[in-house]
Scaffold this motif. Structure first.
Motif, PDB file in Angstrom:
ATOM      1  N   GLU A  17     -30.077  19.926 -52.639  1.00 29.67           N
ATOM      2  CA  GLU A  17     -29.389  19.686 -51.371  1.00 29.67           C
ATOM      3  C   GLU A  17     -27.922  20.076 -51.502  1.00 29.67           C
ATOM      4  O   GLU A  17     -27.407  20.270 -52.606  1.00 29.67           O
ATOM      5  CB  GLU A  17     -29.480  18.198 -50.984  1.00 29.67           C
ATOM      6  CG  GLU A  17     -30.906  17.679 -50.778  1.00 29.67           C
ATOM      7  CD  GLU A  17     -31.543  18.116 -49.448  1.00 29.67           C
ATOM      8  OE1 GLU A  17     -30.889  18.818 -48.649  1.00 29.67           O
ATOM      9  OE2 GLU A  17     -32.709  17.738 -49.221  1.00 29.67           O
TER      10      GLU A  17
ATOM     11  N   ARG B 236     -39.335  26.258 -50.207  1.00 32.10           N
ATOM     12  CA  ARG B 236     -38.113  25.984 -49.457  1.00 32.10           C
ATOM     13  C   ARG B 236     -38.423  25.386 -48.101  1.00 32.10           C
ATOM     14  O   ARG B 236     -39.523  25.513 -47.571  1.00 32.10           O
ATOM     15  CB  ARG B 236     -37.310  27.267 -49.264  1.00 32.10           C
ATOM     16  CG  ARG B 236     -37.996  28.254 -48.318  1.00 32.10           C
ATOM     17  CD  ARG B 236     -37.009  29.275 -47.838  1.00 32.10           C
ATOM     18  NE  ARG B 236     -37.611  30.249 -46.923  1.00 32.10           N
ATOM     19  CZ  ARG B 236     -36.936  31.262 -46.419  1.00 32.10           C
ATOM     20  NH1 ARG B 236     -35.676  31.446 -46.730  1.00 32.10           N
ATOM     21  NH2 ARG B 236     -37.519  32.097 -45.595  1.00 32.10           N
TER      22      ARG B 236
ATOM     23  N   THR C 240     -35.669  18.301 -55.784  1.00 30.98           N
ATOM     24  CA  THR C 240     -35.125  18.998 -54.609  1.00 30.98           C
ATOM     25  C   THR C 240     -33.649  19.347 -54.817  1.00 30.98           C
ATOM     26  O   THR C 240     -32.957  18.746 -55.643  1.00 30.98           O
ATOM     27  CB  THR C 240     -35.290  18.148 -53.331  1.00 30.98           C
ATOM     28  OG1 THR C 240     -34.622  16.897 -53.507  1.00 30.98           O
ATOM     29  CG2 THR C 240     -36.752  17.888 -53.015  1.00 30.98           C
TER      30      THR C 240
ATOM     31  N   ASP D 101     -36.129  23.802 -52.170  1.00 29.84           N
ATOM     32  CA  ASP D 101     -34.792  24.152 -51.707  1.00 29.84           C
ATOM     33  C   ASP D 101     -34.626  23.474 -50.333  1.00 29.84           C
ATOM     34  O   ASP D 101     -35.142  23.975 -49.348  1.00 29.84           O
ATOM     35  CB  ASP D 101     -34.757  25.693 -51.614  1.00 29.84           C
ATOM     36  CG  ASP D 101     -33.404  26.269 -51.284  1.00 29.84           C
ATOM     37  OD1 ASP D 101     -32.498  25.521 -50.910  1.00 29.84           O
ATOM     38  OD2 ASP D 101     -33.280  27.512 -51.384  1.00 29.84           O
ATOM     39  N   ARG D 102     -33.988  22.305 -50.332  1.00 27.97           N
ATOM     40  CA  ARG D 102     -33.864  21.373 -49.205  1.00 27.97           C
ATOM     41  C   ARG D 102     -35.160  20.585 -48.977  1.00 27.97           C
ATOM     42  O   ARG D 102     -36.245  21.076 -49.203  1.00 27.97           O
ATOM     43  CB  ARG D 102     -33.492  22.054 -47.886  1.00 27.97           C
ATOM     44  CG  ARG D 102     -32.113  22.685 -47.870  1.00 27.97           C
ATOM     45  CD  ARG D 102     -31.677  22.895 -46.433  1.00 27.97           C
ATOM     46  NE  ARG D 102     -30.382  23.526 -46.314  1.00 27.97           N
ATOM     47  CZ  ARG D 102     -29.222  22.893 -46.506  1.00 27.97           C
ATOM     48  NH1 ARG D 102     -29.195  21.631 -46.840  1.00 27.97           N
ATOM     49  NH2 ARG D 102     -28.087  23.535 -46.363  1.00 27.97           N
TER      50      ARG D 102
ATOM     51  N   LYS E  18     -27.728  26.441 -53.760  1.00 26.22           N
ATOM     52  CA  LYS E  18     -29.050  25.815 -53.883  1.00 26.22           C
ATOM     53  C   LYS E  18     -30.139  26.834 -54.219  1.00 26.22           C
ATOM     54  O   LYS E  18     -30.917  26.627 -55.151  1.00 26.22           O
ATOM     55  CB  LYS E  18     -29.446  25.112 -52.572  1.00 26.22           C
ATOM     56  CG  LYS E  18     -28.523  23.987 -52.159  1.00 26.22           C
ATOM     57  CD  LYS E  18     -28.944  23.382 -50.830  1.00 26.22           C
ATOM     58  CE  LYS E  18     -28.908  24.361 -49.674  1.00 26.22           C
ATOM     59  NZ  LYS E  18     -27.568  24.924 -49.387  1.00 26.22           N
TER      60      LYS E  18
ATOM     61  N   TYR F 185     -28.271  16.521 -41.585  1.00 28.42           N
ATOM     62  CA  TYR F 185     -27.980  17.486 -40.512  1.00 28.42           C
ATOM     63  C   TYR F 185     -28.288  16.933 -39.120  1.00 28.42           C
ATOM     64  O   TYR F 185     -27.479  17.028 -38.214  1.00 28.42           O
ATOM     65  CB  TYR F 185     -28.744  18.802 -40.746  1.00 28.42           C
ATOM     66  CG  TYR F 185     -28.116  19.646 -41.843  1.00 28.42           C
ATOM     67  CD1 TYR F 185     -27.230  20.672 -41.539  1.00 28.42           C
ATOM     68  CD2 TYR F 185     -28.371  19.385 -43.179  1.00 28.42           C
ATOM     69  CE1 TYR F 185     -26.632  21.440 -42.531  1.00 28.42           C
ATOM     70  CE2 TYR F 185     -27.780  20.141 -44.198  1.00 28.42           C
ATOM     71  CZ  TYR F 185     -26.912  21.163 -43.861  1.00 28.42           C
ATOM     72  OH  TYR F 185     -26.325  21.900 -44.834  1.00 28.42           O
TER      73      TYR F 185
ATOM     74  N   SER G 266     -32.020  16.590 -46.023  1.00 34.23           N
ATOM     75  CA  SER G 266     -31.320  17.482 -45.097  1.00 34.23           C
ATOM     76  C   SER G 266     -31.507  17.038 -43.651  1.00 34.23           C
ATOM     77  O   SER G 266     -30.605  17.210 -42.827  1.00 34.23           O
ATOM     78  CB  SER G 266     -31.808  18.932 -45.260  1.00 34.23           C
ATOM     79  OG  SER G 266     -31.168  19.540 -46.361  1.00 34.23           O
TER      80      SER G 266
ATOM     81  N   TYR H 237     -27.368  17.427 -55.819  1.00 35.38           N
ATOM     82  CA  TYR H 237     -26.408  17.720 -54.755  1.00 35.38           C
ATOM     83  C   TYR H 237     -25.381  18.687 -55.313  1.00 35.38           C
ATOM     84  O   TYR H 237     -24.626  18.339 -56.234  1.00 35.38           O
ATOM     85  CB  TYR H 237     -25.710  16.447 -54.260  1.00 35.38           C
ATOM     86  CG  TYR H 237     -24.785  16.763 -53.105  1.00 35.38           C
ATOM     87  CD1 TYR H 237     -25.296  16.970 -51.831  1.00 35.38           C
ATOM     88  CD2 TYR H 237     -23.416  16.908 -53.310  1.00 35.38           C
ATOM     89  CE1 TYR H 237     -24.463  17.298 -50.780  1.00 35.38           C
ATOM     90  CE2 TYR H 237     -22.579  17.240 -52.255  1.00 35.38           C
ATOM     91  CZ  TYR H 237     -23.110  17.435 -50.990  1.00 35.38           C
ATOM     92  OH  TYR H 237     -22.289  17.764 -49.947  1.00 35.38           O
TER      93      TYR H 237
END
Ligand SMILES: Nc1ncnc2c1ncn2[C@@H]1O[C@H](COP(=O)(O)OP(=O)(O)O)[C@@H](O)[C@H]1O
Ligand SMILES: [Mg+2]
Length: 226
Positions: free
Chosen positions: A8, A37, A6, A94-95, A15, A103, A99, A133
């Motif tokens: 991040e 994603r 992944t 992608d994330r 990313k 978030y 996340s 990351y």
């Protein structure tokens, strides 16, 4: 079975760019690989994504937001990620769940244990083998994103460069998110690779490939594609 990787990092850290380059490189080398994603990646997940990013949805409750992300993730894991990993392939995403912790947890102040429980339900406990990351200053990332939007270059084929409800939150929020990612990295240092995103795209891509290569030994290559 398979390898789950992944990406991040803050908005504009590269990313989507790096996930795509890794995907193309692995494909060129003959590895079975898919790129997806979050939120999205499935027909249902992309519909949920539209609800999440809609700038008109100012009334969305944090719990709703968390559950929508988790619903999209549950669909992605069950429809795409698990089946592909079980064939021994490589999944690039992608994330992913990190996340949510960064978030909704650190950014919006949601209870981390509660998020952990929701995430475990959504993913059935599936976590990545390796997580990159891409490290960038929040303001620099947002600048890149704004420039991208002005040029209207897509961040994925078929997608329009978007400035969405989640990007539009204030700088302090994005900084809490970054602090959250640093906490997450500290908890699980073996899974994470933190790389500076302030490098040329090709340099970063080469560093990423060098980190991925050691995981590829068990992955059977496809026959030559003509
Ligand atoms: N290493 C880099 N240096 C400079 N600009 C970059 C770099 N990587 C990506 N970009 C540009 O920054 C913008 C955001 O990149 P993107 O991959 O969409 O980031 P993310 O998916 O993390 O939001 C794009 O316009 C992209 O071309
Ligand atoms: Mg992106």
């Amino acid at each position: 079975m398979g390898v789950f990787i992944t990406f991040e990092g803050p908005e504009g850290s590269g990313k989507s760019t790096q996930a795509r380059l890794l995907y193309e490189r692995l494909q060129a080398e003959g590895y079975p690989v898919i790129l997806t994603r979050e939120p999205g990646g499935t027909r249902i997940g992309e519909m949920i994504r539209r609800i999440l990013v809609d700038l008109r949805h100012t009334e969305m409750a944090p719990t709703t937001e968390t559950l929508l992300f988790s619903a999209a993730r549950a669909q992605l894991v069950s429809e795409l990620i698990r089946p592909y990993l079980s064939t021994g392939g490589i999944v690039l995403c992608d994330r992913y769940a990190d996340s949510t912790f960064a978030y909704q947890g650190y950014g919006l102040g949601r209870d981390l244990d509660e998020l952990q429980a929701i995430t475990a339900v959504a993913t059935g406990g599936l976590m990545p083998d390796l997580t990159f990351y891409l490290d960038i200053d929040v303001e620099e990332g947002l600048r890149r994103k704004r420039a991208q939007r002005e040029r209207n270059t897509p961040d994925a084929p078929g997608a329009r460069a978007e400035w969405n409800r989640l990007d539009a939150r204030d700088l302090a929020y994005h900084q809490r998110v970054v602090a959250g990612f640093f906490e997450l990295m500290q908890r699980e240092p073996a899974r994470w690779r933190r790389l500076s995103a302030n490098q040329p795209i090709a340099t970063l891509a080469a560093q990423i490939y060098a980190e991925v290569e050691p995981l590829l030994a068990p992955v059977a290559r496809l026959g030559p594609t003509v």
